[in-house]
Scaffold this motif. Structure first.
Motif, PDB file in Angstrom:
ATOM      1  N   VAL A 147      17.104 -16.923  42.874  1.00  0.00           N
ATOM      2  CA  VAL A 147      15.543 -16.557  42.964  1.00  0.00           C
ATOM      3  C   VAL A 147      15.241 -15.975  41.542  1.00  0.00           C
ATOM      4  CG1 VAL A 147      13.941 -15.191  43.977  1.00  0.00           C
ATOM      5  CG2 VAL A 147      15.570 -16.100  45.615  1.00  0.00           C
ATOM      6  N   ALA A 148      14.436 -16.506  41.107  1.00  0.00           N
ATOM      7  CA  ALA A 148      14.226 -16.035  39.730  1.00  0.00           C
ATOM      8  C   ALA A 148      12.867 -15.359  39.595  1.00  0.00           C
ATOM      9  CB  ALA A 148      14.066 -17.317  38.525  1.00  0.00           C
ATOM     10  N   PRO A 149      12.630 -14.226  39.253  1.00  0.00           N
ATOM     11  CA  PRO A 149      11.595 -13.631  39.115  1.00  0.00           C
ATOM     12  C   PRO A 149      10.842 -13.832  38.014  1.00  0.00           C
ATOM     13  CG  PRO A 149      13.031 -11.942  39.871  1.00  0.00           C
ATOM     14  CD  PRO A 149      13.681 -13.176  39.836  1.00  0.00           C
ATOM     15  N   PRO A 150       9.513 -13.866  37.658  1.00  0.00           N
ATOM     16  CA  PRO A 150       9.093 -14.263  36.055  1.00  0.00           C
ATOM     17  C   PRO A 150       9.234 -13.353  35.317  1.00  0.00           C
ATOM     18  CG  PRO A 150       7.309 -13.697  37.797  1.00  0.00           C
ATOM     19  CD  PRO A 150       8.650 -13.497  38.607  1.00  0.00           C
ATOM     20  N   LYS A 151      10.285 -12.860  34.614  1.00  0.00           N
ATOM     21  CA  LYS A 151      10.638 -11.748  33.990  1.00  0.00           C
ATOM     22  C   LYS A 151       9.664 -12.003  32.662  1.00  0.00           C
ATOM     23  CE  LYS A 151      14.817 -13.307  34.557  1.00  0.00           C
ATOM     24  NZ  LYS A 151      14.879 -13.749  35.549  1.00  0.00           N
ATOM     25  N   GLU A 152       9.659 -12.893  32.152  1.00  0.00           N
ATOM     26  CA  GLU A 152       9.196 -12.712  30.771  1.00  0.00           C
ATOM     27  C   GLU A 152       7.483 -12.747  31.069  1.00  0.00           C
ATOM     28  OE1 GLU A 152       9.583 -15.223  27.026  1.00  0.00           O
ATOM     29  OE2 GLU A 152      11.707 -15.394  27.700  1.00  0.00           O
ATOM     30  N   GLU A 153       6.964 -13.509  32.068  1.00  0.00           N
ATOM     31  CA  GLU A 153       5.626 -13.592  32.578  1.00  0.00           C
ATOM     32  C   GLU A 153       5.050 -12.050  32.945  1.00  0.00           C
ATOM     33  OE1 GLU A 153       4.261 -16.741  34.819  1.00  0.00           O
ATOM     34  OE2 GLU A 153       5.955 -17.684  34.445  1.00  0.00           O
ATOM     35  N   ILE A 154       6.103 -11.359  33.503  1.00  0.00           N
ATOM     36  CA  ILE A 154       5.663  -9.871  33.744  1.00  0.00           C
ATOM     37  C   ILE A 154       5.221  -8.974  32.516  1.00  0.00           C
ATOM     38  CG2 ILE A 154       6.844  -7.648  34.609  1.00  0.00           C
ATOM     39  CD1 ILE A 154       6.076  -9.542  37.055  1.00  0.00           C
ATOM     40  N   GLY A 155       6.300  -9.374  31.519  1.00  0.00           N
ATOM     41  CA  GLY A 155       6.036  -8.531  30.466  1.00  0.00           C
ATOM     42  C   GLY A 155       4.648  -9.088  29.610  1.00  0.00           C
ATOM     43  N   ARG A 156       4.424 -10.377  29.608  1.00  0.00           N
ATOM     44  CA  ARG A 156       3.232 -10.820  28.956  1.00  0.00           C
ATOM     45  C   ARG A 156       2.050 -10.402  29.726  1.00  0.00           C
ATOM     46  NH1 ARG A 156       6.479 -15.797  28.392  1.00  0.00           N
ATOM     47  NH2 ARG A 156       5.529 -16.592  30.444  1.00  0.00           N
ATOM     48  N   ALA A 157       1.945 -10.455  31.157  1.00  0.00           N
ATOM     49  CA  ALA A 157       0.835  -9.821  31.962  1.00  0.00           C
ATOM     50  C   ALA A 157       0.693  -8.411  31.697  1.00  0.00           C
ATOM     51  CB  ALA A 157       1.080  -9.970  33.428  1.00  0.00           C
ATOM     52  N   ALA A 158       1.865  -7.539  31.557  1.00  0.00           N
ATOM     53  CA  ALA A 158       1.551  -6.080  31.420  1.00  0.00           C
ATOM     54  C   ALA A 158       0.920  -5.668  29.990  1.00  0.00           C
ATOM     55  CB  ALA A 158       3.161  -5.688  31.485  1.00  0.00           C
ATOM     56  N   ALA A 159       1.559  -6.500  29.220  1.00  0.00           N
ATOM     57  CA  ALA A 159       0.718  -6.241  27.777  1.00  0.00           C
ATOM     58  C   ALA A 159      -0.594  -6.800  27.527  1.00  0.00           C
ATOM     59  CB  ALA A 159       1.732  -7.240  26.746  1.00  0.00           C
ATOM     60  N   GLU A 160      -0.868  -7.722  28.197  1.00  0.00           N
ATOM     61  CA  GLU A 160      -2.217  -8.435  28.349  1.00  0.00           C
ATOM     62  C   GLU A 160      -3.135  -7.356  29.063  1.00  0.00           C
ATOM     63  OE1 GLU A 160      -1.909 -11.995  30.367  1.00  0.00           O
ATOM     64  OE2 GLU A 160      -1.183 -13.128  28.495  1.00  0.00           O
TER      65      GLU A 160
END
Length: 373
Positions: free
Chosen positions: A320-333
């Motif tokens: 199971v792969a949480p969207p790790k990089e996308e979490i960072g991108r969404a938090a920065a946005e």
């Protein structure tokens, strides 16, 4: 409807007063206007004697803390040390911030009580305008202790891969995290679809992700008619706690604080499949099973949770792969939005975002060899 020139120019002045110096292109992006429009605003404000123009920048007329240190970062990011999972989120946040022309400073919090608070205080003293924070929160009590100072930060902050409980001082703060309930669902649904009816989850007890995953697995497994028996055990924590359920019933017991013999747990429950949080524990289980003559996936299927190094296993592990990089991108946005619209200056609702993990099917799961009774 776009704001008028007078309001926009006041926001330009506020940005310049706060930061000391700001690039015209960066500020145009933050205010969602063209560079030409922003340049005209700066020219008009300079003509009025309210700021100074430079080559592509607007400067305050009076010194500010930001001007004393031209290298002061705009955003601070705080993560615990030795956490490869979150470092992928850091990469996503950095990419987004750099694209917006915002400098980021990374603060690594050591394994000590209060370290995140110390890092946040240091970052604010260095002049950051906002923070991305991912506290370790090894226990629920740690989370409670951190809530007060996080809620009282003098700059906007976004929680990354963390979600405070309802009613806490941080309930109404911006946050971005993975939907780990859905991650547990993906793992169980995959194994059930392969005919597995006796399944064990082994998860750590030193992170909010592990605690959420254990609770979700127990709920979902207990509600699925196909699952004949399930168990949730601690692979690391204060003691070897086991929660299990044959069909709809559930019981719990406590044992001594000793290394978990997971192959023995699988034998006890006659399990044909296991879900491991995190990857390293899953890789170690495959090795332990092999040493005992149990082949993966022929005799036992294994699903890893996190997918940081699962693909490097032999066999490569289904994960199971949480969207790790996308979490960072969404938090920065989300933080950039908050910096553009601070509370009290414009309508901007608090956001609590959840992103869905995905299942990466590889070589460690297979159809169950025979029906289990």
């Amino acid at each position: 409807m776009r704001e008028g020139a007078a309001v926009r120019r006041e926001r330009v002045l506020e940005a310049v007063r706060t930061r000391g110096e700001v690039r015209v292109t960066q500020l145009a992006a933050e205010l969602d206007v063209s560079v030409v429009t922003l340049r005209r605003d700066v020219e008009e404000l300079a003509r009025r004697g309210q700021l100074r123009r430079g080559h592509g920048v607007a400067r305050s007329l009076s010194p500010t803390p930001a001007q004393h240190d031209a290298s002061a970062p705009a955003v601070g990011l705080i993560v615990p040390e030795n956490h490869s999972y979150l470092f992928e989120a850091v990469r996503g946040a950095r990419t987004t911030l750099e694209a917006a022309g915002v400098r980021m400073a990374l603060h690594i919090a050591p394994h000590q009580p209060g370290s995140e608070q110390a890092m946040a205080r240091q970052a604010v003293q260095q002049g950051v305008r906002g923070l991305l924070v991912s506290p370790r929160w090894r226990t629920a009590a740690c989370a409670v202790r951190d809530e007060e100072w996080l809620a009282e930060l003098s700059v906007p902050a976004v929680l990354m891969e963390r979600r405070p409980p309802p009613g806490s001082p941080l309930h109404a703060h911006d946050s971005v995290r993975s939907d780990h309930w859905y991650g547990a669902h993906l793992a169980l649904d995959h194994l059930v679809s392969l005919g597995h009816r006796r399944i064990v989850l082994a998860a750590r007890d030193d992170s909010p992700t592990a605690r959420t995953l254990r609770a979700a697995f127990a709920q979902i497994a207990g509600e699925r008619e196909e699952v004949a028996e399930w168990a949730v055990v601690l692979s690391a924590g204060p003691a070897d706690h086991t929660a299990s359920g044959p069909g709809r019933t559930r019981q719990a017991r406590e044992g001594a604080a000793s290394p978990l013999d997971l192959p023995a747990v699988l034998r006890e429950h006659r399990a044909t499949a296991a879900v491991l949080h995190a990857d390293v524990d899953a890789l170690m289980l495959v090795q332990q099973l092999r040493e005992q003559g149990i082949q993966v996936p022929q005799d036992c299927s294994v699903v890893a949770y996190d997918d940081v190094v699962a693909a490097l296993g032999s066999p490569p592990l289904t994960a199971v792969a949480p969207p790790k990089e996308e979490i960072g991108r969404a938090a920065a946005e989300l933080l950039l939005r908050r910096l553009r619209h601070p509370r009290g200056t414009a309508p901007e609702a608090v956001r609590r975002i959840e992103l869905l993990p995905e299942l990466k099917v590889r070589g460690s799961t297979a159809q169950v060899a025979q029906a289990d009774g």
